[in-house]
Design an enzyme around this catalytic site. Structure first.
Site, PDB file in Angstrom:
ATOM      1  N   ASP A 147       0.851  -1.184   0.000  1.00 46.90           N
ATOM      2  CA  ASP A 147       0.000   0.000   0.000  1.00 46.90           C
ATOM      3  C   ASP A 147       0.894   1.243   0.000  1.00 46.90           C
ATOM      4  OD1 ASP A 147      -3.028   0.822   0.591  1.00 46.90           O
ATOM      5  OD2 ASP A 147      -1.684   2.218   1.615  1.00 46.90           O
TER       6      ASP A 147
ATOM      7  N   GLU B 294      -4.822   2.283  -4.134  1.00 49.82           N
ATOM      8  CA  GLU B 294      -3.359   2.338  -4.072  1.00 49.82           C
ATOM      9  C   GLU B 294      -2.771   1.063  -3.478  1.00 49.82           C
ATOM     10  OE1 GLU B 294      -4.900   4.318  -0.267  1.00 49.82           O
ATOM     11  OE2 GLU B 294      -5.514   4.025  -2.339  1.00 49.82           O
TER      12      GLU B 294
END
Length: 572
Positions: free
Chosen positions: A444, A487
């Protein structure tokens, strides 16, 4: 030579019945066409209903996953954004499940399954709400202790099982309805063609009979000679038309089985050379830039040379959107892409635009010697071939685009989440059979929302694309690098143990830490990533457990300060 009868009055008694029969055939064909069209419209409506049910099932699954992910993230981090995401998704789950029940209410097989799914979803959402309420009343630790992973996994598997049954049933209904639609369309086509041919044949016979009687005063010898001559020509035309139709039918059938553009072009060239002796040609396709057409294939000994690249205004066929024919020795306006040094006195030229969905996607240019140039009938067949060629090329391009979109994330070029879910289980089974490890990495981008808010969504997309390329560069060919969502990224590493996975993850983290993004002439970044890892079999035996544990390690890495790699086996 036998003379014809002086009078055709013996056919008069058949004229009225033949006319009535032809009119009846036309009326019947029209009525059958209306009924067939209504049946096709009804079939298409049911097919659309099936797609709506399948889409609703997918939406319910995605919302449940989203609520579970945001709820789990809130329990792990206590971050208010995750709580807000969870509360935003919950109403949508109940609404979409209720909509699915309403959609399947008319299906006695699917209705009970939808109702069962609604009960399971409510039970599962109630469990998530219970954990959320505990966290609201006490703290994160109490909520984590109250979490029963086995029960949640069991509930989720039951939901997936019912969803899978509903998908299978809807796919079966879709196949049956599409098959019925195809059968109805085929039957309608056969009926219309037969009705038209029979009624047309009767009308032609009537006209011939009347014409023959009007000319009976002419010389019987000349009438017989003309009749036999016309019969010979008709038979020749009929034979040639039959051969052309046969070739066109065979071309259409083979065209559906072509898998590459080269196969389509080769089949088209072979069909054209079989229809028109000594024909030569060149096929152009519009480049992606939409600025010019590029030659992709040539065949035969070119009677007229044509450039390999041409602009739309260099061809009259592309300008006008219709075929442009230059018969040999008749003058006319030659296209600018033809060799100006070639004489058109002994050579015929034909340009046909390749059109699909109203847009010119290419050009087919044909040339032949004067004595072997295509006549009107040949040009009609060639026009049909060009029409089918344009549609086949567009369909092939569409299939390739859909195949790529179904496997790849368009922004990063990595595999998408569906590909991950399909292949993680298969790779895990393979490693289990061979008694080899398998590691799952959850990545992430740290502070991505802040980056997005500061530099804009376009810069955020550029950053995600750069991160995707760096991940792809640092993994092995056999690894599965995917964009999990937003993301967040996932990498599946078959046959990779915990130590090797940590080393590889550290390489990825270090590469991203020093990388920058050039966007609108500005250098942005660098950014950092947090990575959580879980390894089979030590950390879990199923894809779900491995992903959940790696995700938990990811959130713990973020909680410990971000920009770090954390493996499940090394947790406190």
């Amino acid at each position: 030579m036998c003379p014809l009868p002086a009078s055709s009055s013996r056919f008069k008694s058949y004229r009225l019945p033949a006319f009535a029969l032809a009119l009846l055939l036309l009326v019947g064909t029209g009525g059958a066409s209306i009924v067939g069209v209504e049946n096709l419209r009804s079939s298409n409506a049911w097919i659309e209903h099936t797609y709506r049910v399948l889409n609703r099932i997918e939406v319910v699954d995605q919302l449940i996953r989203s609520s579970e992910a945001s709820g789990r993230a809130y329990r792990l981090t206590g971050h208010p954004d995750f709580r807000r995401q969870y509360l935003d998704v919950v109403p949508g789950v109940e609404r979409e499940v209720a909509a699915l029940v309403a959609l399947t209410a008319d299906n006695p097989v699917q209705a009970p399954r939808a109702q069962a799914l609604e009960i399971l979803v409510r039970t599962h959402m109630a469990e998530l709400k219970r954990l959320h309420d505990i966290q609201e009343m006490f703290d994160m630790e109490a909520a984590r202790k109250a979490t029963d992973a086995t029960r949640s996994l069991t509930q989720w598997r039951r939901i997936e099982a019912v969803s899978a049954q509903m998908r299978a049933e809807e796919n079966r209904l879709l196949a049956e309805r599409e098959a019925r639609g195809r059968q109805a369309a085929l039957g309608l086509t056969v009926l219309v063609v037969l009705g038209t041919l029979l009624s047309g044949g009767l009308m032609i016979w009537l006209m011939w009979n009347v014409t023959r009687e009007n000319r009976r005063a002419q010389s019987l010898e000349r009438e017989a000679r003309d009749a036999f001559h016309e019969m010979a020509l008709s038979m020749a035309r009929a034979d040639r038309l039959s051969e052309q139709r046969h070739r066109l039918s065979r071309y259409s059938g083979l065209l559906q089985s072509c898998e590459t553009r080269d196969e389509i072009v080769q089949l088209t060239a072979a069909t054209l050379t079989g229809l028109i002796p000594n024909v030569s040609g060149q096929c152009y396709l519009l480049r992606a830039s939409q600025n010019f057409y590029e030659s992709i294939a040539t065949f035969g000994d070119a009677s007229i040379s044509s450039t390999d690249l041409l602009l739309p205004n260099q061809c009259w066929a592309l300008r006008r959107g219709q075929p442009h024919h230059l018969p040999a020795g008749t003058g006319g306006m030659p296209c600018d892409h033809l060799d100006p040094g070639t004489s058109l006195d002994t050579t015929s030229s034909l340009c046909l635009p390749l059109v699909a969905q109203g847009t010119a996607i290419g050009l087919l240019h044909l040339s032949a010697p004067a004595g072997e140039a295509p006549d009107d009938g040949d040009r009609d067949i060639v026009g049909q071939i060009a029409e089918q060629l344009g549609l086949a090329i567009v369909n092939l391009q569409l299939r390739e685009t859909l195949r790529t979109q179904s496997l790849r994330d368009p922004l990063t070029g990595l595999f998408n989440r569906r590909y991950l879910e399909e292949n993680l289980a298969r790779e895990l089974q393979r490693c289990e059979r061979r008694r080899l490890p398998l590691s799952v990495l959850m990545l992430d981008v740290d502070h991505f929302k802040r980056f997005n808010d500061t530099h804009g969504h376009a810069a955020g997309d550029a950053l995600l694309g750069q991160v995707g390329r760096l991940i792809q560069a640092k993994v092995r060919n056999e690894d599965i690098a995917c964009r999990y969502g937003g993301e967040e990224f996932t990498v599946v590493m078959p046959e990779m143990d915990a130590r090797g996975a940590c080393e590889r993850a550290e390489q990825i983290r270090a590469a991203i830490e020093v990388a920058t993004v050039l966007h609108l002439r500005q250098t942005l970044g660098p950014v950092t990533v947090s990575i959580g890892i879980a390894t089979y079999p030590a950390d879990g035996m199923t894809p779900e457990v491995l992903q959940q544990l790696a995700d938990a390690m990811l959130y713990r890495a973020k909680a410990d300060g971000r920009n770090r790699v954390l493996h499940a086996s090394y947790r406190d």
